[in-house]
Design an enzyme around this catalytic site. Structure first.
Site, short mmCIF file in Angstrom:
data_model
loop_
_atom_site.label_atom_id
_atom_site.label_comp_id
_atom_site.label_asym_id
_atom_site.label_seq_id
_atom_site.Cartn_x
_atom_site.Cartn_y
_atom_site.Cartn_z
N TRP A 84 10.09 11.33 -0.38
CA TRP A 84 9.67 12.88 -0.64
C TRP A 84 10.95 13.24 -0.66
O TRP A 84 11.82 13.75 0.38
CB TRP A 84 8.33 12.76 -0.15
CG TRP A 84 9.11 14.51 -0.54
CD1 TRP A 84 7.34 14.71 -1.41
CD2 TRP A 84 9.51 16.08 0.95
NE1 TRP A 84 7.67 16.35 -1.56
CE2 TRP A 84 8.99 16.63 -0.48
CE3 TRP A 84 9.36 15.67 1.48
CZ2 TRP A 84 8.93 18.15 0.00
CZ3 TRP A 84 10.52 17.18 2.15
CH2 TRP A 84 9.91 18.08 1.27
N GLU A 137 6.36 10.35 -3.49
CA GLU A 137 4.94 10.97 -3.19
C GLU A 137 5.53 12.34 -4.01
O GLU A 137 6.48 12.58 -4.32
CB GLU A 137 5.41 11.61 -1.70
CG GLU A 137 4.68 12.14 -1.88
CD GLU A 137 4.84 12.42 0.08
OE1 GLU A 137 5.29 12.12 0.29
OE2 GLU A 137 3.35 13.75 0.65
N LYS A 160 4.35 16.48 -5.65
CA LYS A 160 4.08 17.07 -4.69
C LYS A 160 3.98 18.23 -5.96
O LYS A 160 4.53 18.90 -6.52
CB LYS A 160 5.37 18.17 -3.29
CG LYS A 160 4.94 19.17 -2.48
CD LYS A 160 5.76 19.42 -1.31
CE LYS A 160 5.74 20.56 -0.95
NZ LYS A 160 6.17 20.36 0.78
N ASP A 199 -0.92 13.66 -1.41
CA ASP A 199 -0.34 13.81 -0.55
C ASP A 199 -1.67 14.47 -0.63
O ASP A 199 -1.95 15.26 -1.48
CB ASP A 199 1.01 14.37 -0.10
CG ASP A 199 0.34 15.13 1.21
OD1 ASP A 199 -0.38 16.09 1.39
OD2 ASP A 199 1.22 14.96 1.70
N HIS A 239 -0.91 17.82 -1.46
CA HIS A 239 -0.05 18.82 -2.78
C HIS A 239 -0.72 18.49 -4.09
O HIS A 239 -0.01 18.66 -4.45
CB HIS A 239 0.96 17.10 -2.66
CG HIS A 239 1.98 17.25 -1.73
ND1 HIS A 239 3.19 16.95 -1.65
CD2 HIS A 239 2.22 17.91 -0.34
CE1 HIS A 239 3.17 16.51 -0.49
NE2 HIS A 239 3.24 18.08 0.51
N HIS A 251 -1.43 10.28 1.77
CA HIS A 251 -0.95 11.59 3.26
C HIS A 251 -2.11 12.18 3.96
O HIS A 251 -2.21 12.99 2.15
CB HIS A 251 0.34 12.23 2.53
CG HIS A 251 1.59 11.23 3.35
ND1 HIS A 251 2.57 11.70 3.33
CD2 HIS A 251 2.10 9.81 3.56
CE1 HIS A 251 4.05 10.99 3.58
NE2 HIS A 251 3.24 9.37 3.65
N ASP A 281 -0.36 23.98 1.43
CA ASP A 281 0.19 22.96 2.29
C ASP A 281 0.37 23.07 3.30
O ASP A 281 1.48 23.08 3.96
CB ASP A 281 0.87 22.39 1.20
CG ASP A 281 1.29 20.87 1.70
OD1 ASP A 281 0.44 20.19 2.54
OD2 ASP A 281 2.71 20.84 1.02
N ASP A 313 -0.56 21.28 5.81
CA ASP A 313 -0.49 20.11 6.72
C ASP A 313 -1.59 20.57 8.35
O ASP A 313 -0.74 19.83 9.08
CB ASP A 313 0.55 19.92 7.46
CG ASP A 313 1.81 19.45 6.40
OD1 ASP A 313 1.55 18.44 5.07
OD2 ASP A 313 2.66 20.37 5.38
N ASP A 337 -0.37 13.22 7.73
CA ASP A 337 0.51 13.93 6.90
C ASP A 337 -0.13 14.91 7.88
O ASP A 337 -0.23 15.73 6.54
CB ASP A 337 1.20 13.74 6.11
CG ASP A 337 2.14 14.07 5.76
OD1 ASP A 337 2.58 15.07 6.83
OD2 ASP A 337 3.19 14.72 4.31
C1 RNT Z 1 6.10 17.06 2.69
C2 RNT Z 1 6.35 15.75 2.32
C3 RNT Z 1 6.61 14.47 3.63
C4 RNT Z 1 6.46 15.36 4.76
C5 RNT Z 1 6.32 13.70 5.49
C6 RNT Z 1 7.43 14.43 6.74
O1 RNT Z 1 5.64 17.94 1.78
O2 RNT Z 1 4.01 16.01 2.57
O3 RNT Z 1 5.12 13.46 2.91
O4 RNT Z 1 5.60 16.25 5.59
O5 RNT Z 1 7.13 12.68 4.97
ZN ZN Z 2 3.28 13.40 2.70
#
Ligand code: RNT
Ligand code: ZN
Length: 422
Positions: A188, A229, A231, A262, A265, A289, A297, A299, A329
Protein backbone atom coordinates in the site's frame (compact mmCIF):
# COMPACT_ATOMS: atom_id res chain seq x y z
CA UNK A 1 -23.46 -26.42 37.67
CA UNK A 2 -19.95 -25.25 36.87
CA UNK A 3 -19.40 -22.62 34.19
CA UNK A 4 -18.19 -25.19 31.73
CA UNK A 5 -21.21 -27.42 32.38
CA UNK A 6 -23.48 -24.46 31.77
CA UNK A 7 -21.69 -23.73 28.50
CA UNK A 8 -21.92 -27.37 27.46
CA UNK A 9 -25.64 -27.66 28.18
CA UNK A 10 -26.41 -24.36 26.42
CA UNK A 11 -24.48 -25.71 23.46
CA UNK A 12 -26.53 -28.92 23.35
CA UNK A 13 -29.75 -26.88 23.21
CA UNK A 14 -28.29 -24.66 20.49
CA UNK A 15 -27.14 -27.66 18.52
CA UNK A 16 -30.70 -29.01 18.45
CA UNK A 17 -32.12 -25.69 17.35
CA UNK A 18 -29.62 -25.44 14.49
CA UNK A 19 -30.32 -29.03 13.49
CA UNK A 20 -33.99 -28.13 13.06
CA UNK A 21 -32.88 -25.66 10.39
CA UNK A 22 -30.62 -28.21 8.73
CA UNK A 23 -27.37 -26.82 10.17
CA UNK A 24 -24.67 -29.02 11.71
CA UNK A 25 -23.06 -26.90 14.43
CA UNK A 26 -20.25 -29.41 15.07
CA UNK A 27 -19.27 -29.19 11.42
CA UNK A 28 -19.42 -25.39 11.59
CA UNK A 29 -16.96 -25.35 14.49
CA UNK A 30 -14.64 -27.81 12.73
CA UNK A 31 -14.57 -25.61 9.61
CA UNK A 32 -14.07 -22.48 11.70
CA UNK A 33 -10.99 -23.98 13.34
CA UNK A 34 -9.32 -24.16 9.91
CA UNK A 35 -9.63 -20.45 9.18
CA UNK A 36 -6.56 -18.37 10.01
CA UNK A 37 -6.85 -14.67 10.67
CA UNK A 38 -3.75 -12.56 10.09
CA UNK A 39 -3.17 -10.50 13.21
CA UNK A 40 -1.62 -7.13 12.39
CA UNK A 41 1.41 -6.29 14.49
CA UNK A 42 0.70 -2.56 14.24
CA UNK A 43 -2.23 -2.54 16.64
CA UNK A 44 0.30 -3.08 19.45
CA UNK A 45 2.35 0.10 19.04
CA UNK A 46 0.15 2.52 17.11
CA UNK A 47 1.89 1.77 13.78
CA UNK A 48 5.21 2.97 15.20
CA UNK A 49 7.64 0.25 14.16
CA UNK A 50 11.15 -0.28 15.48
CA UNK A 51 13.41 1.10 12.82
CA UNK A 52 16.49 3.01 13.80
CA UNK A 53 15.34 6.32 12.30
CA UNK A 54 14.98 10.03 12.63
CA UNK A 55 12.62 11.06 15.39
CA UNK A 56 9.17 12.39 14.77
CA UNK A 57 8.48 10.95 11.37
CA UNK A 58 4.85 10.36 10.79
CA UNK A 59 3.19 10.84 7.52
CA UNK A 60 1.45 8.77 4.95
CA UNK A 61 -1.93 9.70 6.32
CA UNK A 62 -1.96 6.96 8.92
CA UNK A 63 -2.95 8.24 12.29
CA UNK A 64 -3.50 6.40 15.55
CA UNK A 65 -5.25 8.59 18.09
CA UNK A 66 -5.30 8.16 21.85
CA UNK A 67 -2.79 7.96 24.67
CA UNK A 68 -3.67 4.78 26.53
CA UNK A 69 -0.61 3.76 28.55
CA UNK A 70 1.39 0.63 27.98
CA UNK A 71 2.20 0.48 24.30
CA UNK A 72 4.94 -1.90 23.25
CA UNK A 73 8.28 -0.10 23.07
CA UNK A 74 10.39 -2.90 21.70
CA UNK A 75 9.92 -5.89 19.44
CA UNK A 76 10.19 -8.21 22.45
CA UNK A 77 7.38 -6.35 24.19
CA UNK A 78 5.28 -6.43 21.05
CA UNK A 79 5.81 -10.17 20.67
CA UNK A 80 4.83 -10.72 24.31
CA UNK A 81 1.66 -8.68 23.79
CA UNK A 82 0.75 -10.59 20.65
CA UNK A 83 1.30 -13.88 22.48
CA UNK A 84 -1.06 -12.68 25.18
CA UNK A 85 -3.67 -11.68 22.61
CA UNK A 86 -3.35 -15.01 20.79
CA UNK A 87 -3.92 -16.89 24.02
CA UNK A 88 -7.36 -15.25 24.19
CA UNK A 89 -8.37 -15.93 20.60
CA UNK A 90 -9.66 -19.37 19.56
CA UNK A 91 -8.00 -21.12 16.61
CA UNK A 92 -4.59 -20.99 14.88
CA UNK A 93 -3.70 -17.71 13.26
CA UNK A 94 -1.00 -15.72 11.51
CA UNK A 95 1.11 -12.65 12.13
CA UNK A 96 1.04 -9.73 9.73
CA UNK A 97 4.24 -7.70 9.93
CA UNK A 98 5.25 -4.37 8.40
CA UNK A 99 8.73 -3.75 7.04
CA UNK A 100 9.15 -0.97 9.61
CA UNK A 101 9.27 -3.65 12.32
CA UNK A 102 12.73 -4.76 11.22
CA UNK A 103 15.20 -5.33 14.03
CA UNK A 104 18.59 -3.92 13.19
CA UNK A 105 21.40 -2.70 15.41
CA UNK A 106 22.24 0.15 13.03
CA UNK A 107 20.22 2.14 10.54
CA UNK A 108 19.43 0.00 7.51
CA UNK A 109 17.75 1.78 4.65
CA UNK A 110 14.43 0.37 3.54
CA UNK A 111 15.76 -0.55 0.11
CA UNK A 112 18.47 -2.58 1.81
CA UNK A 113 16.32 -4.65 4.13
CA UNK A 114 16.86 -8.38 4.08
CA UNK A 115 15.24 -11.43 5.61
CA UNK A 116 17.97 -11.52 8.26
CA UNK A 117 16.58 -8.31 9.73
CA UNK A 118 13.40 -10.22 10.52
CA UNK A 119 15.08 -13.35 11.84
CA UNK A 120 13.78 -12.85 15.38
CA UNK A 121 10.21 -12.49 14.09
CA UNK A 122 10.52 -15.57 11.90
CA UNK A 123 11.99 -17.66 14.72
CA UNK A 124 9.27 -16.49 17.06
CA UNK A 125 6.55 -17.24 14.49
CA UNK A 126 7.98 -20.71 14.01
CA UNK A 127 8.10 -21.36 17.74
CA UNK A 128 4.48 -20.24 18.08
CA UNK A 129 3.21 -22.13 15.04
CA UNK A 130 2.22 -18.96 13.21
CA UNK A 131 2.33 -18.29 9.48
CA UNK A 132 3.46 -14.81 8.51
CA UNK A 133 2.29 -12.13 6.14
CA UNK A 134 4.26 -9.02 5.25
CA UNK A 135 3.90 -5.42 4.06
CA UNK A 136 6.13 -2.88 2.42
CA UNK A 137 6.30 0.33 4.46
CA UNK A 138 6.01 3.22 2.03
CA UNK A 139 5.21 5.88 4.61
CA UNK A 140 6.79 7.58 7.65
CA UNK A 141 10.04 8.10 5.81
CA UNK A 142 11.95 11.17 4.53
CA UNK A 143 11.68 9.85 0.98
CA UNK A 144 7.88 9.75 1.31
CA UNK A 145 7.53 13.33 2.50
CA UNK A 146 6.57 14.77 -0.87
CA UNK A 147 3.52 12.51 -0.73
CA UNK A 148 4.76 10.40 -3.63
CA UNK A 149 6.66 7.12 -3.57
CA UNK A 150 6.27 4.57 -6.36
CA UNK A 151 4.57 7.19 -8.51
CA UNK A 152 7.10 9.93 -7.84
CA UNK A 153 8.28 12.02 -10.77
CA UNK A 154 11.69 12.16 -9.06
CA UNK A 155 13.43 9.17 -10.55
CA UNK A 156 15.76 8.61 -7.60
CA UNK A 157 12.81 8.53 -5.18
CA UNK A 158 10.80 6.24 -7.44
CA UNK A 159 13.76 3.89 -7.79
CA UNK A 160 14.32 3.82 -4.04
CA UNK A 161 10.76 2.66 -3.42
CA UNK A 162 10.88 0.12 -6.24
CA UNK A 163 13.95 -1.31 -4.53
CA UNK A 164 12.08 -1.34 -1.23
CA UNK A 165 9.25 -3.28 -2.87
CA UNK A 166 11.68 -5.79 -4.34
CA UNK A 167 13.40 -6.19 -0.97
CA UNK A 168 10.02 -6.80 0.70
CA UNK A 169 9.04 -9.45 -1.82
CA UNK A 170 12.31 -11.28 -1.14
CA UNK A 171 11.72 -11.02 2.60
CA UNK A 172 8.13 -12.26 2.18
CA UNK A 173 9.33 -15.20 0.12
CA UNK A 174 11.91 -16.05 2.80
CA UNK A 175 9.24 -15.92 5.49
CA UNK A 176 6.96 -18.16 3.46
CA UNK A 177 9.78 -20.61 2.85
CA UNK A 178 10.89 -20.71 6.47
CA UNK A 179 7.37 -21.23 7.77
CA UNK A 180 6.06 -23.55 5.04
CA UNK A 181 3.05 -21.37 4.21
CA UNK A 182 2.88 -18.65 1.57
CA UNK A 183 3.41 -15.12 2.85
CA UNK A 184 0.89 -12.63 1.51
CA UNK A 185 3.05 -9.59 0.83
CA UNK A 186 0.92 -6.51 0.50
CA UNK A 187 1.83 -3.15 -0.95
CA UNK A 188 0.00 0.00 0.00
CA UNK A 189 1.36 3.43 -0.91
CA UNK A 190 0.09 6.80 0.27
CA UNK A 191 0.64 8.63 -3.03
CA UNK A 192 -1.78 11.38 -3.87
CA UNK A 193 -2.67 15.06 -3.78
CA UNK A 194 -4.42 17.08 -1.11
CA UNK A 195 -5.89 19.39 -3.69
CA UNK A 196 -7.08 19.19 -7.27
CA UNK A 197 -4.38 17.92 -9.61
CA UNK A 198 -3.89 18.78 -13.25
CA UNK A 199 -2.13 15.58 -14.17
CA UNK A 200 -3.95 12.48 -12.97
CA UNK A 201 -2.44 10.33 -15.66
CA UNK A 202 1.30 10.73 -15.13
CA UNK A 203 1.46 9.39 -11.57
CA UNK A 204 -0.68 6.38 -12.51
CA UNK A 205 1.54 5.59 -15.47
CA UNK A 206 4.58 5.82 -13.23
CA UNK A 207 2.93 3.62 -10.60
CA UNK A 208 2.24 0.96 -13.20
CA UNK A 209 5.85 1.13 -14.36
CA UNK A 210 7.10 0.84 -10.79
CA UNK A 211 4.86 -2.12 -10.03
CA UNK A 212 6.02 -3.85 -13.21
CA UNK A 213 9.62 -3.38 -12.11
CA UNK A 214 8.83 -4.56 -8.58
CA UNK A 215 7.00 -7.66 -9.73
CA UNK A 216 9.42 -8.50 -12.55
CA UNK A 217 10.96 -11.34 -10.55
CA UNK A 218 8.40 -14.13 -10.75
CA UNK A 219 6.92 -15.22 -7.43
CA UNK A 220 7.13 -18.81 -6.24
CA UNK A 221 3.54 -19.04 -5.08
CA UNK A 222 4.33 -21.68 -2.52
CA UNK A 223 6.16 -18.97 -0.55
CA UNK A 224 4.98 -15.60 -1.82
CA UNK A 225 1.62 -14.15 -2.79
CA UNK A 226 1.77 -10.57 -4.07
CA UNK A 227 -1.03 -8.21 -3.16
CA UNK A 228 -1.87 -4.58 -3.93
CA UNK A 229 -4.13 -2.34 -1.83
CA UNK A 230 -6.28 0.50 -3.13
CA UNK A 231 -7.74 3.48 -1.32
CA UNK A 232 -10.28 6.18 -2.00
CA UNK A 233 -8.66 9.03 -0.09
CA UNK A 234 -6.31 9.68 2.78
CA UNK A 235 -5.30 12.46 5.12
CA UNK A 236 -3.40 14.73 2.75
CA UNK A 237 -4.62 12.92 -0.34
CA UNK A 238 -8.25 13.93 -0.23
CA UNK A 239 -8.52 15.01 -3.85
CA UNK A 240 -6.56 12.34 -5.66
CA UNK A 241 -5.13 8.94 -4.80
CA UNK A 242 -2.87 7.40 -7.42
CA UNK A 243 -3.58 3.80 -6.38
CA UNK A 244 -7.35 3.95 -6.60
CA UNK A 245 -9.66 0.96 -6.69
CA UNK A 246 -10.04 1.00 -10.46
CA UNK A 247 -6.29 1.26 -10.86
CA UNK A 248 -5.46 -1.74 -8.70
CA UNK A 249 -8.39 -3.84 -9.81
CA UNK A 250 -7.09 -3.43 -13.34
CA UNK A 251 -3.55 -4.15 -12.24
CA UNK A 252 -4.50 -7.26 -10.28
CA UNK A 253 -6.57 -8.70 -13.12
CA UNK A 254 -3.92 -7.97 -15.74
CA UNK A 255 -1.01 -9.22 -13.66
CA UNK A 256 -2.62 -11.95 -11.58
CA UNK A 257 -1.71 -10.46 -8.24
CA UNK A 258 -4.00 -10.56 -5.24
CA UNK A 259 -6.23 -7.57 -4.69
CA UNK A 260 -6.47 -6.19 -1.17
CA UNK A 261 -9.85 -4.77 -0.21
CA UNK A 262 -9.69 -2.70 2.95
CA UNK A 263 -13.16 -2.18 4.41
CA UNK A 264 -12.25 1.44 5.21
CA UNK A 265 -11.06 2.34 1.73
CA UNK A 266 -14.33 3.05 -0.01
CA UNK A 267 -17.02 5.64 0.21
CA UNK A 268 -18.89 5.05 3.50
CA UNK A 269 -22.03 3.93 1.67
CA UNK A 270 -20.11 1.31 -0.31
CA UNK A 271 -19.56 -2.07 1.29
CA UNK A 272 -16.85 -4.62 0.66
CA UNK A 273 -19.34 -7.45 1.26
CA UNK A 274 -20.89 -6.54 -2.09
CA UNK A 275 -17.55 -6.30 -3.88
CA UNK A 276 -16.28 -9.79 -3.12
CA UNK A 277 -18.35 -11.73 -5.64
CA UNK A 278 -17.70 -9.02 -8.23
CA UNK A 279 -13.90 -9.06 -7.97
CA UNK A 280 -13.67 -12.81 -7.39
CA UNK A 281 -15.10 -13.29 -10.86
CA UNK A 282 -11.85 -11.86 -12.21
CA UNK A 283 -9.08 -12.40 -9.63
CA UNK A 284 -8.03 -15.74 -8.16
CA UNK A 285 -7.45 -14.61 -4.60
CA UNK A 286 -8.00 -11.55 -2.48
CA UNK A 287 -6.69 -10.16 0.76
CA UNK A 288 -9.10 -8.48 3.13
CA UNK A 289 -8.08 -5.71 5.49
CA UNK A 290 -10.91 -5.82 7.95
CA UNK A 291 -11.32 -2.52 9.70
CA UNK A 292 -14.20 -0.35 10.89
CA UNK A 293 -14.60 3.01 9.25
CA UNK A 294 -16.53 5.46 11.40
CA UNK A 295 -17.61 8.29 9.09
CA UNK A 296 -14.26 7.99 7.32
CA UNK A 297 -11.31 5.58 7.06
CA UNK A 298 -10.82 5.78 10.81
CA UNK A 299 -9.48 2.25 11.46
CA UNK A 300 -11.65 1.68 14.54
CA UNK A 301 -11.54 -1.71 16.24
CA UNK A 302 -13.71 -4.24 14.43
CA UNK A 303 -17.04 -5.05 16.06
CA UNK A 304 -19.76 -7.54 15.23
CA UNK A 305 -21.54 -5.12 12.93
CA UNK A 306 -24.06 -5.95 10.24
CA UNK A 307 -21.37 -5.34 7.64
CA UNK A 308 -18.90 -7.67 9.33
CA UNK A 309 -21.56 -10.38 9.39
CA UNK A 310 -22.43 -9.68 5.76
CA UNK A 311 -18.76 -9.93 4.81
CA UNK A 312 -18.36 -13.28 6.53
CA UNK A 313 -21.62 -14.53 5.04
CA UNK A 314 -20.35 -13.70 1.54
CA UNK A 315 -17.17 -15.70 2.10
CA UNK A 316 -19.12 -18.74 3.23
CA UNK A 317 -22.03 -18.54 0.79
CA UNK A 318 -19.75 -18.02 -2.18
CA UNK A 319 -17.43 -20.83 -1.04
CA UNK A 320 -14.57 -18.33 -1.15
CA UNK A 321 -12.79 -19.22 2.09
CA UNK A 322 -9.91 -20.93 0.34
CA UNK A 323 -9.35 -17.97 -1.97
CA UNK A 324 -9.54 -15.24 0.63
CA UNK A 325 -6.86 -14.19 3.09
CA UNK A 326 -8.34 -12.42 6.08
CA UNK A 327 -6.17 -9.74 7.61
CA UNK A 328 -7.09 -7.16 10.21
CA UNK A 329 -6.26 -3.49 9.90
CA UNK A 330 -7.35 -1.40 12.85
CA UNK A 331 -5.44 0.56 15.43
CA UNK A 332 -6.76 2.28 18.48
CA UNK A 333 -4.43 3.97 20.94
CA UNK A 334 -7.26 5.06 23.23
CA UNK A 335 -8.03 1.67 24.79
CA UNK A 336 -5.97 -1.24 26.08
CA UNK A 337 -4.11 -2.41 22.99
CA UNK A 338 -4.15 -6.13 23.81
CA UNK A 339 -7.88 -5.88 24.45
CA UNK A 340 -8.28 -4.17 21.07
CA UNK A 341 -6.79 -7.22 19.36
CA UNK A 342 -8.99 -9.44 21.50
CA UNK A 343 -12.19 -7.56 20.70
CA UNK A 344 -11.56 -7.20 16.98
CA UNK A 345 -10.20 -10.65 16.29
CA UNK A 346 -12.80 -12.45 18.38
CA UNK A 347 -15.50 -10.52 16.52
CA UNK A 348 -14.06 -11.49 13.15
CA UNK A 349 -14.09 -15.15 14.16
CA UNK A 350 -17.56 -14.83 15.67
CA UNK A 351 -18.84 -13.39 12.39
CA UNK A 352 -17.36 -16.34 10.52
CA UNK A 353 -18.99 -18.73 12.96
CA UNK A 354 -22.36 -17.07 12.45
CA UNK A 355 -21.89 -17.36 8.71
CA UNK A 356 -21.04 -21.05 9.03
CA UNK A 357 -24.15 -21.54 11.17
CA UNK A 358 -26.42 -19.87 8.65
CA UNK A 359 -29.18 -22.09 7.20
CA UNK A 360 -28.06 -21.01 3.74
CA UNK A 361 -29.78 -23.83 1.90
CA UNK A 362 -33.11 -22.92 3.40
CA UNK A 363 -32.63 -19.21 2.66
CA UNK A 364 -31.54 -19.95 -0.89
CA UNK A 365 -34.67 -21.97 -1.51
CA UNK A 366 -36.87 -19.03 -0.54
CA UNK A 367 -35.00 -16.85 -3.02
CA UNK A 368 -35.06 -19.41 -5.81
CA UNK A 369 -38.80 -19.85 -5.45
CA UNK A 370 -39.32 -16.10 -5.46
CA UNK A 371 -40.66 -16.11 -1.92
CA UNK A 372 -39.03 -12.90 -0.77
CA UNK A 373 -41.43 -12.60 2.15
CA UNK A 374 -40.04 -15.74 3.76
CA UNK A 375 -36.50 -14.71 2.82
CA UNK A 376 -36.79 -11.46 4.75
CA UNK A 377 -38.68 -13.06 7.63
CA UNK A 378 -36.06 -15.80 8.00
CA UNK A 379 -33.14 -13.39 7.74
CA UNK A 380 -34.61 -11.63 10.74
CA UNK A 381 -35.34 -14.86 12.64
CA UNK A 382 -31.80 -16.12 12.31
CA UNK A 383 -30.42 -12.98 13.90
CA UNK A 384 -31.49 -14.30 17.30
CA UNK A 385 -30.48 -17.92 16.91
CA UNK A 386 -28.24 -19.08 19.78
CA UNK A 387 -24.90 -18.48 18.03
CA UNK A 388 -23.50 -17.18 21.32
CA UNK A 389 -23.88 -20.60 22.91
CA UNK A 390 -21.92 -22.19 20.06
CA UNK A 391 -19.28 -19.47 20.32
CA UNK A 392 -18.79 -20.02 24.05
CA UNK A 393 -18.50 -23.75 23.53
CA UNK A 394 -16.03 -23.21 20.67
CA UNK A 395 -13.84 -21.01 22.89
CA UNK A 396 -13.86 -23.61 25.64
CA UNK A 397 -12.99 -26.38 23.18
CA UNK A 398 -10.15 -24.33 21.78
CA UNK A 399 -8.77 -23.80 25.27
CA UNK A 400 -9.30 -20.03 25.44
CA UNK A 401 -11.44 -18.12 27.93
CA UNK A 402 -15.13 -18.09 27.09
CA UNK A 403 -17.50 -15.16 27.51
CA UNK A 404 -16.05 -12.06 29.17
CA UNK A 405 -13.41 -14.08 31.05
CA UNK A 406 -10.81 -13.14 28.45
CA UNK A 407 -10.94 -9.52 29.54
CA UNK A 408 -9.92 -10.44 33.06
CA UNK A 409 -6.74 -11.93 31.62
CA UNK A 410 -6.03 -8.70 29.79
CA UNK A 411 -6.50 -6.79 33.03
CA UNK A 412 -4.11 -9.10 34.89
CA UNK A 413 -1.56 -8.68 32.10
CA UNK A 414 -2.06 -4.94 32.24
CA UNK A 415 -1.40 -4.88 35.94
CA UNK A 416 1.67 -7.10 35.74
CA UNK A 417 3.19 -6.00 32.46
CA UNK A 418 1.85 -3.19 30.29
CA UNK A 419 1.03 -0.67 33.01
CA UNK A 420 4.66 -0.82 34.18
CA UNK A 421 5.88 0.54 30.84
CA UNK A 422 6.68 4.22 30.79
C1 RNT B 1 -3.60 2.48 4.97
C2 RNT B 1 -3.76 1.04 4.65
C3 RNT B 1 -2.67 0.16 5.10
C4 RNT B 1 -2.22 0.43 6.52
C5 RNT B 1 -1.32 -0.61 7.12
C6 RNT B 1 -0.59 -0.12 8.31
O1 RNT B 1 -4.70 3.23 4.70
O2 RNT B 1 -4.98 0.58 5.12
O3 RNT B 1 -3.04 -1.16 4.94
O4 RNT B 1 -3.29 0.63 7.38
O5 RNT B 1 -0.52 -1.15 6.16
ZN1 ZN C 1 -5.30 -1.56 4.93
Amino acid sequence: MSDSQKIESAYQAAKERYAELGVDSDAAMARLAEIAISLHCWQGDDVGGFEVKEEGLDGGGIMATGAYPGKARTADELRADIEKALSLIPGSHRLNLHASYAETDRKVERNELEAKHFAAWIDWAKANGLGMDFNGTFFAHPKAETGFTLSSADESIRKFWVEHGIACRRIGAAMGKALGTPCVTNMWIPDGYKDIPIDRKGPRERLKKSLDEMFAEKADKTCLLDSVESKLFGIGSESYVVGSHEFYLGYAVANKTLLCLDTGHFHPTEVVSDKISAVMTFVDEILLHVSRPVRWDSDHVVILSDELKALAAELVRGDYLDRVHIGLDFFDASINRVAAWGIGTRCMIKALLMALLEPTKLLQETEDSGDFTTRLAMLEEIKTLPAGAVWDFYCTNQGVPAQEQWLKEVRDYEEEVTSLRS
